[in-house]
Design a protein around this motif. Structure first.
Motif, short mmCIF file in Angstrom:
data_model
loop_
_atom_site.label_atom_id
_atom_site.label_comp_id
_atom_site.label_asym_id
_atom_site.label_seq_id
_atom_site.Cartn_x
_atom_site.Cartn_y
_atom_site.Cartn_z
N LEU A 27 0.86 -1.18 0.00
CA LEU A 27 0.00 0.00 0.00
C LEU A 27 0.89 1.23 0.00
O LEU A 27 1.96 1.24 0.62
CB LEU A 27 -0.90 0.01 1.23
N VAL A 28 0.47 2.27 -0.68
CA VAL A 28 1.22 3.52 -0.73
C VAL A 28 1.16 4.18 0.64
O VAL A 28 0.07 4.34 1.20
CB VAL A 28 0.63 4.46 -1.81
N PRO A 29 2.31 4.55 1.22
CA PRO A 29 2.30 5.23 2.52
C PRO A 29 1.39 6.46 2.48
O PRO A 29 1.41 7.24 1.53
CB PRO A 29 3.76 5.63 2.74
N GLY A 30 0.56 6.60 3.50
CA GLY A 30 -0.36 7.73 3.59
C GLY A 30 -1.68 7.52 2.86
O GLY A 30 -2.55 8.38 2.89
N SER A 31 -1.84 6.36 2.22
CA SER A 31 -3.09 6.10 1.49
C SER A 31 -4.21 5.74 2.46
O SER A 31 -3.97 5.29 3.58
CB SER A 31 -2.90 4.99 0.46
N LEU A 32 -5.43 5.93 2.01
CA LEU A 32 -6.61 5.56 2.79
C LEU A 32 -7.23 4.31 2.16
O LEU A 32 -7.37 4.24 0.94
CB LEU A 32 -7.65 6.68 2.78
N VAL A 33 -7.58 3.35 2.99
CA VAL A 33 -8.23 2.13 2.51
C VAL A 33 -9.42 1.82 3.40
O VAL A 33 -9.47 2.26 4.55
CB VAL A 33 -7.26 0.92 2.51
N GLU A 34 -10.38 1.09 2.86
CA GLU A 34 -11.50 0.62 3.67
C GLU A 34 -11.13 -0.73 4.24
O GLU A 34 -10.68 -1.62 3.52
CB GLU A 34 -12.76 0.50 2.83
N ALA A 35 -11.30 -0.86 5.55
CA ALA A 35 -10.94 -2.10 6.23
C ALA A 35 -12.10 -2.58 7.08
O ALA A 35 -12.89 -1.79 7.58
CB ALA A 35 -9.71 -1.87 7.10
N ARG A 36 -12.18 -3.91 7.22
CA ARG A 36 -13.19 -4.54 8.07
C ARG A 36 -12.51 -4.98 9.36
O ARG A 36 -11.56 -5.75 9.34
CB ARG A 36 -13.82 -5.73 7.35
N ILE A 37 -12.99 -4.48 10.47
CA ILE A 37 -12.41 -4.80 11.77
C ILE A 37 -12.77 -6.22 12.16
O ILE A 37 -13.93 -6.62 12.08
CB ILE A 37 -12.90 -3.80 12.84
N ILE A 38 -11.74 -6.98 12.59
CA ILE A 38 -11.98 -8.36 13.03
C ILE A 38 -11.57 -8.57 14.49
O ILE A 38 -11.79 -9.65 15.03
CB ILE A 38 -11.25 -9.37 12.12
N GLY A 39 -11.00 -7.56 15.10
CA GLY A 39 -10.63 -7.70 16.51
C GLY A 39 -9.76 -6.54 16.98
O GLY A 39 -9.51 -5.58 16.25
N VAL A 40 -9.33 -6.66 18.22
CA VAL A 40 -8.45 -5.66 18.81
C VAL A 40 -7.46 -6.39 19.70
O VAL A 40 -7.78 -7.41 20.31
CB VAL A 40 -9.24 -4.59 19.61
N MET A 41 -6.24 -5.88 19.75
CA MET A 41 -5.22 -6.45 20.62
C MET A 41 -4.65 -5.33 21.48
O MET A 41 -4.54 -4.19 21.05
CB MET A 41 -4.11 -7.09 19.80
N LYS A 42 -4.32 -5.69 22.70
CA LYS A 42 -3.72 -4.72 23.62
C LYS A 42 -2.22 -4.99 23.70
O LYS A 42 -1.81 -6.12 23.91
CB LYS A 42 -4.35 -4.83 24.99
N PHE A 43 -1.43 -3.95 23.49
CA PHE A 43 0.01 -4.02 23.59
C PHE A 43 0.47 -3.07 24.67
O PHE A 43 -0.24 -2.13 25.03
CB PHE A 43 0.67 -3.62 22.26
N ILE A 44 1.66 -3.27 25.18
CA ILE A 44 2.28 -2.33 26.09
C ILE A 44 3.31 -1.54 25.29
O ILE A 44 4.22 -2.11 24.69
CB ILE A 44 2.98 -3.05 27.28
N ASP A 45 3.15 -0.23 25.25
CA ASP A 45 4.04 0.66 24.51
C ASP A 45 4.51 1.75 25.44
O ASP A 45 3.72 2.58 25.86
CB ASP A 45 3.30 1.23 23.30
N GLY A 46 5.78 1.74 25.78
CA GLY A 46 6.30 2.75 26.69
C GLY A 46 5.68 2.67 28.07
O GLY A 46 5.50 3.68 28.73
#
Length: 82
Positions: A27-46
């Protein structure tokens, strides 16, 4: 493919992260696409919890069978459940 959901803000004051799975072409950086959400994940960042939306491209018929994260298969589950 990793990116952010436009005009959203997470509790950490960053845009909501999104990981689009099963992308077979770059995908071209900065492009917009339509996506279908299938879940969510929790990460630890900082030291803070950072939610990442897991999705597939809406227009990719090869992903029609993927309705939730468990449909991504055993390899994805092994890589993300540490």
């Amino acid at each position: 493919t990793y990116g952010a959901v436009p005009t959203t803000w997470e509790l950490d004051n960053d845009p909501l992260d999104i990981m689009i799975m099963n992308v077979t072409e770059s995908l071209v950086p900065g492009s917009l696409v339509e996506a279908r959400i299938i879940g969510v994940m929790k990460f630890i960042d900082g030291g803070e919890v950072d939610d990442t939306i897991i999705a597939v491209l809406s227009s990719d018929k090869r992903s029609d069978h993927i309705q939730n994260v468990s449909d991504l298969g055993e390899h994805f589950e092994k890589e993300t459940n540490k």
